[in-house]
Design a protein around this motif. Structure first.
Motif, PDB file in Angstrom:
ATOM      1  N   PHE A 168      43.928  56.363  30.907  1.00 45.65           N
ATOM      2  CA  PHE A 168      45.020  56.163  31.879  1.00 45.65           C
ATOM      3  C   PHE A 168      46.319  55.699  31.216  1.00 45.65           C
ATOM      4  CE2 PHE A 168      41.283  55.238  34.856  1.00 45.65           C
ATOM      5  CZ  PHE A 168      41.228  56.565  35.267  1.00 45.65           C
ATOM      6  N   GLY A 169      46.219  55.189  29.978  1.00 44.36           N
ATOM      7  CA  GLY A 169      47.427  54.725  29.294  1.00 44.36           C
ATOM      8  C   GLY A 169      47.897  55.717  28.236  1.00 44.36           C
ATOM      9  N   GLY A 170      46.978  56.569  27.793  1.00 46.07           N
ATOM     10  CA  GLY A 170      47.344  57.602  26.820  1.00 46.07           C
ATOM     11  C   GLY A 170      47.359  57.115  25.375  1.00 46.07           C
ATOM     12  N   LYS A 171      47.108  55.811  25.152  1.00 44.26           N
ATOM     13  CA  LYS A 171      47.177  55.319  23.766  1.00 44.26           C
ATOM     14  C   LYS A 171      45.827  54.745  23.328  1.00 44.26           C
ATOM     15  CE  LYS A 171      52.058  54.518  23.266  1.00 44.26           C
ATOM     16  NZ  LYS A 171      52.750  54.218  24.531  1.00 44.26           N
ATOM     17  N   LYS A 172      45.423  55.106  22.114  1.00 41.31           N
ATOM     18  CA  LYS A 172      44.144  54.619  21.583  1.00 41.31           C
ATOM     19  C   LYS A 172      44.382  53.252  20.941  1.00 41.31           C
ATOM     20  CE  LYS A 172      40.206  56.461  19.027  1.00 41.31           C
ATOM     21  NZ  LYS A 172      39.744  57.358  17.979  1.00 41.31           N
ATOM     22  N   THR A 173      44.659  52.276  21.791  1.00 45.82           N
ATOM     23  CA  THR A 173      45.005  50.938  21.276  1.00 45.82           C
ATOM     24  C   THR A 173      44.035  49.900  21.841  1.00 45.82           C
ATOM     25  OG1 THR A 173      46.503  50.761  23.148  1.00 45.82           O
ATOM     26  CG2 THR A 173      47.468  51.377  21.024  1.00 45.82           C
ATOM     27  N   LYS A 174      44.080  48.690  21.270  1.00 45.34           N
ATOM     28  CA  LYS A 174      43.239  47.593  21.750  1.00 45.34           C
ATOM     29  C   LYS A 174      43.798  47.075  23.066  1.00 45.34           C
ATOM     30  CE  LYS A 174      41.607  45.687  17.422  1.00 45.34           C
ATOM     31  NZ  LYS A 174      41.377  44.451  16.714  1.00 45.34           N
ATOM     32  N   MET A 175      43.014  47.171  24.136  1.00 46.27           N
ATOM     33  CA  MET A 175      43.475  46.689  25.432  1.00 46.27           C
ATOM     34  C   MET A 175      43.721  45.172  25.368  1.00 46.27           C
ATOM     35  SD  MET A 175      41.322  47.315  28.856  1.00 46.27           S
ATOM     36  CE  MET A 175      41.481  46.318  30.293  1.00 46.27           C
ATOM     37  N   TRP A 176      44.875  44.755  25.832  1.00 50.51           N
ATOM     38  CA  TRP A 176      45.307  43.341  25.838  1.00 50.51           C
ATOM     39  C   TRP A 176      45.220  42.701  24.445  1.00 50.51           C
ATOM     40  CZ3 TRP A 176      41.543  42.082  30.440  1.00 50.51           C
ATOM     41  CH2 TRP A 176      42.000  42.735  31.577  1.00 50.51           C
ATOM     42  N   GLY A 177      45.088  43.516  23.444  1.00 49.98           N
ATOM     43  CA  GLY A 177      45.000  42.979  22.080  1.00 49.98           C
ATOM     44  C   GLY A 177      43.655  42.349  21.758  1.00 49.98           C
ATOM     45  N   ILE A 178      42.757  42.304  22.740  1.00 48.51           N
ATOM     46  CA  ILE A 178      41.473  41.627  22.479  1.00 48.51           C
ATOM     47  C   ILE A 178      40.260  42.572  22.494  1.00 48.51           C
ATOM     48  CG2 ILE A 178      42.060  39.232  23.107  1.00 48.51           C
ATOM     49  CD1 ILE A 178      40.963  39.870  25.930  1.00 48.51           C
ATOM     50  N   PHE A 179      40.351  43.632  23.283  1.00 50.87           N
ATOM     51  CA  PHE A 179      39.212  44.580  23.332  1.00 50.87           C
ATOM     52  C   PHE A 179      39.225  45.434  22.057  1.00 50.87           C
ATOM     53  CE2 PHE A 179      39.144  43.470  27.782  1.00 50.87           C
ATOM     54  CZ  PHE A 179      37.822  43.646  28.133  1.00 50.87           C
ATOM     55  N   PRO A 180      38.059  46.012  21.698  1.00 51.63           N
ATOM     56  CA  PRO A 180      38.070  46.905  20.530  1.00 51.63           C
ATOM     57  C   PRO A 180      38.834  48.191  20.841  1.00 51.63           C
ATOM     58  CG  PRO A 180      35.889  46.846  21.564  1.00 51.63           C
ATOM     59  CD  PRO A 180      36.718  45.830  22.273  1.00 51.63           C
ATOM     60  N   LYS A 181      39.212  48.909  19.787  1.00 55.71           N
ATOM     61  CA  LYS A 181      39.887  50.200  19.985  1.00 55.71           C
ATOM     62  C   LYS A 181      38.911  51.176  20.643  1.00 55.71           C
ATOM     63  CE  LYS A 181      42.771  52.499  16.974  1.00 55.71           C
ATOM     64  NZ  LYS A 181      43.197  52.898  15.626  1.00 55.71           N
ATOM     65  N   PRO A 182      39.357  51.997  21.584  1.00 54.28           N
ATOM     66  CA  PRO A 182      38.421  52.927  22.244  1.00 54.28           C
ATOM     67  C   PRO A 182      38.045  54.114  21.348  1.00 54.28           C
ATOM     68  CG  PRO A 182      40.640  53.170  23.139  1.00 54.28           C
ATOM     69  CD  PRO A 182      40.722  52.076  22.119  1.00 54.28           C
ATOM     70  N   GLY A 183      36.988  54.790  21.763  1.00 55.91           N
ATOM     71  CA  GLY A 183      36.607  56.065  21.134  1.00 55.91           C
ATOM     72  C   GLY A 183      35.915  55.912  19.792  1.00 55.91           C
ATOM     73  N   VAL A 184      35.937  56.995  19.028  1.00 58.79           N
ATOM     74  CA  VAL A 184      35.286  57.021  17.712  1.00 58.79           C
ATOM     75  C   VAL A 184      36.144  56.167  16.766  1.00 58.79           C
ATOM     76  CG1 VAL A 184      34.534  58.529  15.827  1.00 58.79           C
ATOM     77  CG2 VAL A 184      34.406  59.348  18.198  1.00 58.79           C
ATOM     78  N   SER A 185      35.481  55.311  15.980  1.00 59.52           N
ATOM     79  CA  SER A 185      36.240  54.375  15.136  1.00 59.52           C
ATOM     80  C   SER A 185      36.967  55.111  14.008  1.00 59.52           C
ATOM     81  CB  SER A 185      35.291  53.343  14.539  1.00 59.52           C
ATOM     82  OG  SER A 185      34.481  53.961  13.564  1.00 59.52           O
ATOM     83  N   ASP A 186      38.013  54.477  13.497  1.00 63.29           N
ATOM     84  CA  ASP A 186      38.787  55.081  12.402  1.00 63.29           C
ATOM     85  C   ASP A 186      37.888  55.357  11.198  1.00 63.29           C
ATOM     86  OD1 ASP A 186      40.974  54.864  13.996  1.00 63.29           O
ATOM     87  OD2 ASP A 186      41.781  53.062  13.026  1.00 63.29           O
ATOM     88  N   SER A 187      36.925  54.416  10.945  1.00 62.26           N
ATOM     89  CA  SER A 187      36.087  54.632   9.756  1.00 62.26           C
ATOM     90  C   SER A 187      35.128  55.804   9.984  1.00 62.26           C
ATOM     91  CB  SER A 187      35.335  53.359   9.362  1.00 62.26           C
ATOM     92  OG  SER A 187      34.568  52.914  10.449  1.00 62.26           O
ATOM     93  N   ASP A 188      34.589  55.933  11.198  1.00 64.03           N
ATOM     94  CA  ASP A 188      33.705  57.088  11.474  1.00 64.03           C
ATOM     95  C   ASP A 188      34.484  58.402  11.373  1.00 64.03           C
ATOM     96  OD1 ASP A 188      31.421  55.639  11.724  1.00 64.03           O
ATOM     97  OD2 ASP A 188      31.376  55.618  13.913  1.00 64.03           O
ATOM     98  N   ILE A 189      35.740  58.374  11.796  1.00 63.63           N
ATOM     99  CA  ILE A 189      36.570  59.594  11.708  1.00 63.63           C
ATOM    100  C   ILE A 189      36.782  59.943  10.232  1.00 63.63           C
ATOM    101  CG2 ILE A 189      38.872  60.568  12.144  1.00 63.63           C
ATOM    102  CD1 ILE A 189      38.923  58.985  14.788  1.00 63.63           C
ATOM    103  N   ALA A 190      37.128  58.930   9.439  1.00 70.49           N
ATOM    104  CA  ALA A 190      37.391  59.184   8.004  1.00 70.49           C
ATOM    105  C   ALA A 190      36.115  59.649   7.295  1.00 70.49           C
ATOM    106  CB  ALA A 190      37.936  57.927   7.352  1.00 70.49           C
ATOM    107  N   GLU A 191      34.996  59.003   7.628  1.00 72.63           N
ATOM    108  CA  GLU A 191      33.745  59.310   6.915  1.00 72.63           C
ATOM    109  C   GLU A 191      33.104  60.635   7.348  1.00 72.63           C
ATOM    110  OE1 GLU A 191      31.442  55.736   7.364  1.00 72.63           O
ATOM    111  OE2 GLU A 191      33.000  54.576   6.333  1.00 72.63           O
ATOM    112  N   ALA A 192      33.673  61.272   8.353  1.00 68.14           N
ATOM    113  CA  ALA A 192      33.152  62.577   8.802  1.00 68.14           C
ATOM    114  C   ALA A 192      33.267  63.613   7.683  1.00 68.14           C
ATOM    115  CB  ALA A 192      33.882  63.044  10.047  1.00 68.14           C
ATOM    116  N   GLU A 193      34.084  63.290   6.683  1.00 68.28           N
ATOM    117  CA  GLU A 193      34.258  64.173   5.529  1.00 68.28           C
ATOM    118  C   GLU A 193      32.923  64.487   4.839  1.00 68.28           C
ATOM    119  OE1 GLU A 193      37.417  62.568   2.899  1.00 68.28           O
ATOM    120  OE2 GLU A 193      36.363  63.700   1.334  1.00 68.28           O
TER     121      GLU A 193
END
Ligand code: FMN
Length: 308
Positions: A168-193
């Motif tokens: 609903f916000g369009g941004k893959k950011t930490k909600m209120w600065g306290i929740f984890p980032k949504p979706g597949v983590s940056d490390s899982d994305i990088a390690e998909a290599e």
């Protein structure tokens, strides 16, 4: 020269980032990779509104296709040695754009008699969607040779909150600065290599048998048995709701809207009340169900399709 086609749809670009990493070491002098982005004639807006999000439910679940822009002639002109199909799950089913593509004449041409690797990137519930995917691919006459599933690894209800923030916000950011980032983590994305290596090996040998076992050894799929139970139960209930809304709202958009509001409240109830209950039952029955769970994990990690 081997030809690989990557077919995908992604609103946020998350899937494209993953696919680019997966193909990083596949592409080279001996392998050409062509990308085909699925484009609906009337695309889904991102970010979503509450209304558009729930409105996508009946057609997602009932797997009703929409019209797509035709793939470019360059894409259609080649015969591919491998297709990598990147998709996301909408309402426990392959998303509407992906489902529409797989029911198109162009998909028949591109995917028939061709090895296919599916790569799903979603919140965490992809088990039954992948079963639907297996059927769609079988209907096209293609050969599913590999499957990779990347998910949000946070606990189920946290990922529901954070994915809503993203959708609903369009941004893959930490909600209120306290929740984890949504979706597949940056490390899982990088390690998909790392998936490049066995895929390229099979591609160059022209032999995809055993590929899924190799992918599993490097963590391509992690089946969570609690989510199997939730997904199966969810499909039974979604089937009732989707058919009801489709029937009631068929010739009356106002009625459809009213039923979708009811569905929204039901979904919230299911996530916050039914799913935790399913979890408690899962915990209680865990030990006696161990044999069944083992079998389920093995089957859902595989590229096999049981005749159901
Ligand atoms: C309408 C809608 C329904 C969704 N339903 C599910 C679902 O049933 N299971 C799941 O794991 N993820 C679900 N998701 C999350 C998506 O699979 C996906 O991870 C997210 O939308 C990002 O995909 P993107 O690559 O298109 O940006 C849903 C997302 C949307 C927008």
């Amino acid at each position: 020269m081997k030809e690989v086609l990557v077919v995908y749809y992604s609103q946020s670009g998350q899937l494209l980032d993953i696919l680019k990493n997966v193909t990083l070491k596949i592409e080279g002098e001996d392998v050409r990779v062509t990308y085909h982005k699925i484009v609906p004639k009337k695309d889904f807006n991102f970010p979503w509104t509450q209304e558009s999000f729930y409105d996508a439910f009946p057609e997602s679940f009932l797997q009703i296709p929409i019209e797509l822009e035709a793939p470019e002639s360059e894409v259609m002109a080649k015969k591919y040695d491998l297709v990598i199909l990147g998709y996301q799950v909408w309402y426990l089913s392959p998303s509407i754009p992906i489902n529409s593509f797989l029911r198109s004449e162009q998909a028949k041409e591109l995917l028939r008699d061709t090895p296919v690797i599916t790569l799903v990137a979603c919140r965490n519930m992809w088990i039954k969607a992948q079963e639907k995917m297996k059927v769609l691919l079988r209907n096209l006459g293609s050969d599913l040779v590999g499957h990779i599933a990347l998910v949000d690894r946070h606990i189920n209800n946290i990922s529901v909150i954070t994915i809503m923030h993203w959708a609903f916000g369009g941004k893959k950011t930490k909600m209120w600065g306290i929740f984890p980032k949504p979706g597949v983590s940056d490390s899982d994305i990088a390690e998909a290599e790392r998936f490049s290596v066995p895929i390229k090996e099979s591609l160059m040998n022209g032999d995809f048998s055993g590929l899924q076992e190799k992918l599993l050894r490097i963590g391509a799929v992690d089946v969570n048995p609690y989510l199997i139970a939730t997904d199966i139960r969810g499909n039974v209930l979604f089937s009732k709701w989707a058919n009801l809304i489709a029937k009631k709202g068929k010739s009356d958009p106002a009625k459809r809207k009213k039923w979708l509001v009811l569905f929204k409240f039901y979904l919230l109830f299911a996530i916050w009340v039914i799913a935790p209950l399913v979890y408690i039952i899962y915990l209680i029955t865990y030990l006696p169900s161990l044999g069944k769970i083992k079998k389920q994990k093995k089957y859902y990690s595989s590229v096999e399709l049981k005749n159901t």
